[in-house]
Every structure is written in C-alpha cells, then in structure tokens.
Design an enzyme around this catalytic site. Structure first.
Site, PDB file in Angstrom:
ATOM      1  N   ASP A  32       0.848  -1.193   0.000  1.00 30.04           N
ATOM      2  CA  ASP A  32       0.000   0.000   0.000  1.00 30.04           C
ATOM      3  C   ASP A  32       0.883   1.242   0.000  1.00 30.04           C
ATOM      4  OD1 ASP A  32      -3.230   0.504   0.992  1.00 30.04           O
ATOM      5  OD2 ASP A  32      -1.821   2.189   1.097  1.00 30.04           O
ATOM      6  N   ILE A  33       0.486   2.215  -0.793  1.00 33.07           N
ATOM      7  CA  ILE A  33       1.262   3.445  -0.946  1.00 33.07           C
ATOM      8  C   ILE A  33       1.208   4.314   0.318  1.00 33.07           C
ATOM      9  CG2 ILE A  33      -0.537   5.001  -1.867  1.00 33.07           C
ATOM     10  CD1 ILE A  33       1.409   5.624  -4.161  1.00 33.07           C
ATOM     11  N   HIS A 102     -10.412  -5.230  -3.095  1.00 34.77           N
ATOM     12  CA  HIS A 102      -9.050  -5.416  -2.579  1.00 34.77           C
ATOM     13  C   HIS A 102      -9.091  -5.866  -1.132  1.00 34.77           C
ATOM     14  CE1 HIS A 102     -10.242  -1.172  -2.214  1.00 34.77           C
ATOM     15  NE2 HIS A 102      -9.559  -1.145  -1.075  1.00 34.77           N
TER      16      HIS A 102
HETATM   17  P1  AMP Z   1      -9.749   1.462   0.517  1.00 36.99           P
HETATM   18  O1  AMP Z   1      -9.821   2.741   1.307  1.00 36.99           O
HETATM   19  O2  AMP Z   1     -10.143   0.247   1.287  1.00 36.99           O
HETATM   20  O3  AMP Z   1     -10.477   1.583  -0.793  1.00 36.99           O
HETATM   21  O4  AMP Z   1      -8.213   1.231   0.212  1.00 36.99           O
HETATM   22  C1  AMP Z   1      -7.565   1.783  -0.877  1.00 36.99           C
HETATM   23  C2  AMP Z   1      -6.104   1.692  -0.548  1.00 36.99           C
HETATM   24  O5  AMP Z   1      -5.371   1.825  -1.740  1.00 36.99           O
HETATM   25  C3  AMP Z   1      -5.595   2.779   0.414  1.00 36.99           C
HETATM   26  O6  AMP Z   1      -5.026   2.157   1.562  1.00 36.99           O
HETATM   27  C4  AMP Z   1      -4.563   3.531  -0.418  1.00 36.99           C
HETATM   28  O7  AMP Z   1      -3.467   3.956   0.342  1.00 36.99           O
HETATM   29  C5  AMP Z   1      -4.179   2.487  -1.450  1.00 36.99           C
HETATM   30  N1  AMP Z   1      -3.672   2.988  -2.710  1.00 36.99           N
HETATM   31  C6  AMP Z   1      -4.222   3.922  -3.518  1.00 36.99           C
HETATM   32  N2  AMP Z   1      -3.498   4.085  -4.633  1.00 36.99           N
HETATM   33  C7  AMP Z   1      -2.449   3.236  -4.540  1.00 36.99           C
HETATM   34  C8  AMP Z   1      -1.341   2.930  -5.377  1.00 36.99           C
HETATM   35  N3  AMP Z   1      -1.149   3.545  -6.559  1.00 36.99           N
HETATM   36  N4  AMP Z   1      -0.452   1.992  -4.955  1.00 36.99           N
HETATM   37  C9  AMP Z   1      -0.624   1.373  -3.768  1.00 36.99           C
HETATM   38  N5  AMP Z   1      -1.669   1.600  -2.940  1.00 36.99           N
HETATM   39  C10 AMP Z   1      -2.567   2.534  -3.307  1.00 36.99           C
END
Ligand code: AMP
Length: 116
Positions: A32-33, A102
């Site tokens: 996760d970023i 996810h």
């Molecule tokens: P959610 O809030 O459950 O939809 O989780 C989305 C997750 O995706 C969050 O924890 C973000 O930090 C993560 N995220 C968004 N864009 C990216 C990316 N390009 N690479 C890795 N993680 C990401």
C-alpha cells in the site's frame, strides 16, 4: 470513471508502478502506498470486480483464492506466526475509496479492536 481507468486495474496491466510482492494468473499483491501498519499489502483480483457486493456465486473460487494468497503473502513477508489482520472495506460506510475489490493485509504491530 470508466472501468478500465481504475487505478488498481492499471496496476494489474503494468501501466502504473507498484511494489509487487506476489502475483499469479488470478491476482496481484503489492504494498500500500500509504501504509497503516509496518506491513500493509493489498491483494486484488486481475479481473474487474468493483467490490465484495459485486461478487457472485461464480466468484466463490476467486474469493477463496484471494484469501489463500493473503496467507501465503503473510508467510512470505514473515508476519504469519505473530498474526495479522485482513480487511475488505466495502462501499461508502465501509470506507472503500478505490472501486476495485481489494483485501488489506495488515501486520507487524498489535492491532486494536474495535477498528475505527
Ligand atoms: P480502501 O480505502 O479500502 O479503498 O483502500 C484503498 C487503498 O489503496 C488505500 O489504503 C490507499 O493507500 C491504497 N492505494 C491507492 N493508490 C495506490 C497505489 N497507486 N499503490 C498502492 N496503494 C494505493
């Protein structure tokens, strides 16, 4: 946003970079970023599936596979023995911000309960 503009679908297609820790023909796991724990990895299906709400009976095999991959990845990154948490945020109240199913794998610290 068009289905194929989804940021996670772009990661599955290799169009944007990700720190990938595991992948196979059905799914991909990457860090996760914006990590919420020392280990924070997302496991996503390669196929377009917006959320758990959109999973049908024909997706049962895929859902089982995603959970098995979570445990494999937990082993691979060394948190399986101490434990970890798996989270699937679904919809607005569930805190889902990316419209592609996810699984969050969180570990490397004590998790509190109830979650926020
Ligand atoms: P959610 O809030 O459950 O939809 O989780 C989305 C997750 O995706 C969050 O924890 C973000 O930090 C993560 N995220 C968004 N864009 C990216 C990316 N390009 N690479 C890795 N993680 C990401």
């Amino acid at each position: 946003m068009a289905e194929n503009d989804n940021i996670f679908l772009k990661i599955t297609r290799g169009e944007i970079p990700a720190d990938i820790v595991y992948q196979d023909e059905r799914c991909i796991a990457f860090r996760d970023i914006n990590p919420q724990a020392p280990v924070h990895i997302l496991v996503i299906p390669r196929e377009a599936l917006e959320s758990l709400n959109d999973a049908s009976q024909s997706d049962e095999g895929l859902l089982g596979h995603l959970l098995r991959v979570v445990s494999k990845v937990a082993n691979k990154v060394g948190i399986a023995e101490k434990g970890y948490r798996v989270v699937i945020n679904t919809g607005q109240d569930g805190g889902q911000t990316v419209s592609h199913l996810h699984l969050h794998l969180l570990g490397g610290r004590d998790m509190t309960w109830p979650p926020g």
